[in-house]
Write an enzyme that holds these catalytic residues in place. Sequence first.
Site, PDB file in Angstrom:
ATOM      1  N   GLU A  93      26.906  39.027  25.205  1.00 54.85           N
ATOM      2  CA  GLU A  93      27.122  40.378  25.724  1.00 54.85           C
ATOM      3  C   GLU A  93      27.558  41.305  24.600  1.00 54.85           C
ATOM      4  O   GLU A  93      28.088  40.837  23.592  1.00 54.85           O
ATOM      5  CB  GLU A  93      28.243  40.367  26.784  1.00 54.85           C
ATOM      6  CG  GLU A  93      27.903  39.597  28.018  1.00 54.85           C
ATOM      7  CD  GLU A  93      29.120  39.316  28.902  1.00 54.85           C
ATOM      8  OE1 GLU A  93      28.919  38.752  29.980  1.00 54.85           O
ATOM      9  OE2 GLU A  93      30.246  39.642  28.498  1.00 54.85           O
ATOM     10  N   LYS A 111      30.097  43.545  22.753  1.00 54.57           N
ATOM     11  CA  LYS A 111      31.555  43.665  22.758  1.00 54.57           C
ATOM     12  C   LYS A 111      31.844  45.157  22.677  1.00 54.57           C
ATOM     13  O   LYS A 111      31.660  45.775  21.624  1.00 54.57           O
ATOM     14  CB  LYS A 111      32.168  42.913  21.574  1.00 54.57           C
ATOM     15  CG  LYS A 111      33.683  42.912  21.592  1.00 54.57           C
ATOM     16  CD  LYS A 111      34.232  42.066  20.463  1.00 54.57           C
ATOM     17  CE  LYS A 111      35.706  41.765  20.584  1.00 54.57           C
ATOM     18  NZ  LYS A 111      36.567  42.918  20.772  1.00 54.57           N
ATOM     19  N   ARG A 116      40.317  46.853  27.888  1.00 56.16           N
ATOM     20  CA  ARG A 116      40.021  45.875  28.935  1.00 56.16           C
ATOM     21  C   ARG A 116      40.672  46.318  30.232  1.00 56.16           C
ATOM     22  O   ARG A 116      41.857  46.635  30.252  1.00 56.16           O
ATOM     23  CB  ARG A 116      40.618  44.545  28.490  1.00 56.16           C
ATOM     24  CG  ARG A 116      40.647  43.440  29.518  1.00 56.16           C
ATOM     25  CD  ARG A 116      39.463  42.553  29.321  1.00 56.16           C
ATOM     26  NE  ARG A 116      39.559  41.290  29.998  1.00 56.16           N
ATOM     27  CZ  ARG A 116      39.674  40.123  29.375  1.00 56.16           C
ATOM     28  NH1 ARG A 116      39.803  40.079  28.063  1.00 56.16           N
ATOM     29  NH2 ARG A 116      39.655  39.017  30.062  1.00 56.16           N
ATOM     30  N   ARG A 154      45.111  44.367  29.660  1.00 51.34           N
ATOM     31  CA  ARG A 154      45.245  42.925  29.430  1.00 51.34           C
ATOM     32  C   ARG A 154      46.689  42.525  29.231  1.00 51.34           C
ATOM     33  O   ARG A 154      47.019  41.353  29.273  1.00 51.34           O
ATOM     34  CB  ARG A 154      44.378  42.482  28.258  1.00 51.34           C
ATOM     35  CG  ARG A 154      44.772  43.096  26.970  1.00 51.34           C
ATOM     36  CD  ARG A 154      43.747  42.730  25.958  1.00 51.34           C
ATOM     37  NE  ARG A 154      44.310  41.891  24.939  1.00 51.34           N
ATOM     38  CZ  ARG A 154      43.606  41.377  23.960  1.00 51.34           C
ATOM     39  NH1 ARG A 154      42.308  41.588  23.917  1.00 51.34           N
ATOM     40  NH2 ARG A 154      44.171  40.674  23.045  1.00 51.34           N
ATOM     41  N   GLU A 165      35.208  46.407  30.381  1.00 57.93           N
ATOM     42  CA  GLU A 165      35.780  47.179  29.283  1.00 57.93           C
ATOM     43  C   GLU A 165      35.483  48.654  29.555  1.00 57.93           C
ATOM     44  O   GLU A 165      34.332  49.018  29.806  1.00 57.93           O
ATOM     45  CB  GLU A 165      35.141  46.726  27.958  1.00 57.93           C
ATOM     46  CG  GLU A 165      35.748  47.335  26.730  1.00 57.93           C
ATOM     47  CD  GLU A 165      36.941  46.527  26.168  1.00 57.93           C
ATOM     48  OE1 GLU A 165      37.412  45.585  26.828  1.00 57.93           O
ATOM     49  OE2 GLU A 165      37.391  46.884  25.064  1.00 57.93           O
ATOM     50  N   PHE A 207      32.056  42.682  33.188  1.00 60.42           N
ATOM     51  CA  PHE A 207      31.510  41.421  32.683  1.00 60.42           C
ATOM     52  C   PHE A 207      31.976  40.182  33.436  1.00 60.42           C
ATOM     53  O   PHE A 207      31.475  39.094  33.183  1.00 60.42           O
ATOM     54  CB  PHE A 207      31.758  41.255  31.183  1.00 60.42           C
ATOM     55  CG  PHE A 207      33.186  41.476  30.731  1.00 60.42           C
ATOM     56  CD1 PHE A 207      34.162  40.543  30.985  1.00 60.42           C
ATOM     57  CD2 PHE A 207      33.518  42.638  30.028  1.00 60.42           C
ATOM     58  CE1 PHE A 207      35.462  40.747  30.558  1.00 60.42           C
ATOM     59  CE2 PHE A 207      34.823  42.861  29.598  1.00 60.42           C
ATOM     60  CZ  PHE A 207      35.803  41.903  29.866  1.00 60.42           C
ATOM     61  N   LYS A 219      34.132  35.687  19.902  1.00 64.51           N
ATOM     62  CA  LYS A 219      33.810  37.079  19.534  1.00 64.51           C
ATOM     63  C   LYS A 219      33.323  37.150  18.102  1.00 64.51           C
ATOM     64  O   LYS A 219      33.825  36.435  17.236  1.00 64.51           O
ATOM     65  CB  LYS A 219      35.003  37.990  19.762  1.00 64.51           C
ATOM     66  CG  LYS A 219      36.277  37.475  19.177  1.00 64.51           C
ATOM     67  CD  LYS A 219      37.459  38.287  19.665  1.00 64.51           C
ATOM     68  CE  LYS A 219      38.722  37.726  19.075  1.00 64.51           C
ATOM     69  NZ  LYS A 219      39.938  38.259  19.595  1.00 64.51           N
TER      70      LYS A 219
HETATM   71  P1  AMP Z   1      40.056  41.137  20.732  1.00 63.15           P
HETATM   72  O1  AMP Z   1      40.732  42.367  21.259  1.00 63.15           O
HETATM   73  O2  AMP Z   1      39.579  41.292  19.331  1.00 63.15           O
HETATM   74  O3  AMP Z   1      40.895  39.887  20.973  1.00 63.15           O
HETATM   75  O4  AMP Z   1      38.714  40.916  21.594  1.00 63.15           O
HETATM   76  C1  AMP Z   1      38.678  40.587  22.961  1.00 63.15           C
HETATM   77  C2  AMP Z   1      38.520  41.840  23.790  1.00 63.15           C
HETATM   78  O5  AMP Z   1      37.203  42.343  23.710  1.00 63.15           O
HETATM   79  C3  AMP Z   1      38.696  41.640  25.267  1.00 63.15           C
HETATM   80  O6  AMP Z   1      40.043  41.551  25.653  1.00 63.15           O
HETATM   81  C4  AMP Z   1      38.033  42.878  25.835  1.00 63.15           C
HETATM   82  O7  AMP Z   1      38.951  43.957  25.860  1.00 63.15           O
HETATM   83  C5  AMP Z   1      36.992  43.230  24.796  1.00 63.15           C
HETATM   84  N1  AMP Z   1      35.589  43.128  25.272  1.00 63.15           N
HETATM   85  C6  AMP Z   1      34.630  44.042  25.051  1.00 63.15           C
HETATM   86  N2  AMP Z   1      33.450  43.671  25.571  1.00 63.15           N
HETATM   87  C7  AMP Z   1      33.665  42.474  26.172  1.00 63.15           C
HETATM   88  C8  AMP Z   1      32.819  41.557  26.882  1.00 63.15           C
HETATM   89  N3  AMP Z   1      31.523  41.795  27.079  1.00 63.15           N
HETATM   90  N4  AMP Z   1      33.396  40.413  27.347  1.00 63.15           N
HETATM   91  C9  AMP Z   1      34.696  40.149  27.126  1.00 63.15           C
HETATM   92  N5  AMP Z   1      35.531  40.972  26.462  1.00 63.15           N
HETATM   93  C10 AMP Z   1      35.034  42.123  25.981  1.00 63.15           C
END
Ligand code: AMP
Length: 563
Positions: A252, A254, A259, A274, A304, A345, A427
């Site tokens: 998907e 990102k 979130r 979150r 998101e 998502f 990710k």
């Molecule tokens: P990070 O903030 O770097 O830990 O990355 C995870 C975050 O990416 C999640 O908590 C979401 O806020 C965001 N995110 C964006 N797109 C998606 C997606 N398709 N699936 C899951 N998380 C996503």
Amino acid sequence: MLYKELVDVYEKLEKISSKLAETEILADLFKKADDETLPKLVLLSQGKVFLPFEGKELGVAAKLMIRALAKASGASSQTIEKYFKDMGDLGKVAEYIMSKRKQIVFLKKKLTVVYVYNRLREIGSYEGSGSQEKKLLAISGLLMHAEPKEAKYLVRTILGELRIGVAEGIIRDSLALAFLKKHPKEEATKWVEYAWNILGDFGEVALIAKNKGIDGLKAVRPIISRPIQPMLGIKANSIDEVLKRHKVVICEFKYDGLRLQVHKKGDNVWLFTRRLENVTKQFPDVVEVVKENLKADECIVEGEAWPIDLKTGKPMPFQKISQRIQRKYGIEKMAKEIPVQLNLFDIMYLNGETLFDKPLRERRKILESIVNPVEHKLQLAERIETSDIKVLEEFYHKALELNQEGIMLKNPEAPYIFGRKVGGWYKIKPTMETLDLVIVGAEWGEGARSKWLSSFLLAVRDPDTGKFLTCGMSGTGLTEEQFEKMTEALKELIIEEKGKTVYVKPKIVVEVSYQEIQKSPKYESGYALRFPRIERIRIDKSPEEADTIERLIELYKSQGKAG
Ligand code: AMP
């Protein structure tokens, strides 16, 4: 139960560092509590009075506490400030000053856990004009009845810095030990953790474990309007690396935003970040579109929300969404200026059915069946399912061309796993590795910058002790406006001042880029970041989510300089 019993436990916990011993001490304490006391006792043992989703805080800063201490002890504010400068901990100051006080309190009460907890909640509920004075009276009233040691921990709890570092894992293990001893330890902790993931309140979990046992915990179901712990992703270095683990992946975009966990029941909608904070009021536009276009009586879905430029359909800078979260007034106007699109998502709950155990592939189908997409407002996350690396790379480039942050690779077979665990989500982003660090101190600037705290002491988290270990200092990356706001925010958090340097409560998380990591005795972590630069203020992250010392060491080693 007397508050003193809890205080004795705090004292013991402060002295020992063995996790096993801590677990046993807490389990013994929890076993002694009756049903009214238990939930309150568990929260206070974590230094908590409110839960994140309640949206409340005690809202007491060091300044007000100094006044309350003066009132309760008869000492002057100046004297207390002086002790504070020397000792650096208002809790210790309270203990000292209350042992020296000359006033005699008539009808002195013996504080109980229930009484203290209820009073603290009351203090947090004072709002609006005159609330600071009311808080002052209530705190000094409470302190007057406290023994010196009790005063130490009351002050620390009220200021939100208990400093004994009882990690969530220890509370979990001690509840298992106290109430589920007849089950194998692994099984017992698993279900305590499960219930906590759903309810977000160890107090409530404790009561269920005590009275209904493991079956009670297994029967816990999500409550609409109460956020559950979100599933998180693990950083992966390449698409290839993930394909080696999972043959087929769901990929998907990102999205670069915030979130949102969306709860819906009839016409009522709740939105949580979150960190489980309730942001429903800040996003009336999202509430509206979700209310009309999720075809479900009851559901919990996730997505998101990112700030969208309506002309191009591309994202506006990430910081715009922060403005929407922080705004308290003129929200409707701001919603027009900074519109957001929500890309969904996942789905965890639908019309009474819990979906955690279903594989992602199936959850996604269910999600698709209830979403009515609305242009520029509500969409499903862009997605493909494939095992072909070429297709995945193309998809990745498409995400970047559309100015999104990168991609998420997800195991289609995985259930919804709470927290950050292997085997679920990965990710991938192109940017150089950054670290999410906590600001633990700052320095006043010079010349034109003298009115601001302009250089920030950064720290990584030590998950074993809950402490923050410094690893660098940065004064670059912020705009003038951000310096000003940061100064305001940090001033509220000051716990100690030494010349031009201030030390602050670890609350604010920033994303930091750097050129290199070096070994260095100068900082507590043993490492120093070279040329650190603040890329973003991560108001969506809590200090518990900051990067750890292990991560710092891992990154240091990956520079090829191990040893
Ligand atoms: P990070 O903030 O770097 O830990 O990355 C995870 C975050 O990416 C999640 O908590 C979401 O806020 C965001 N995110 C964006 N797109 C998606 C997606 N398709 N699936 C899951 N998380 C996503």
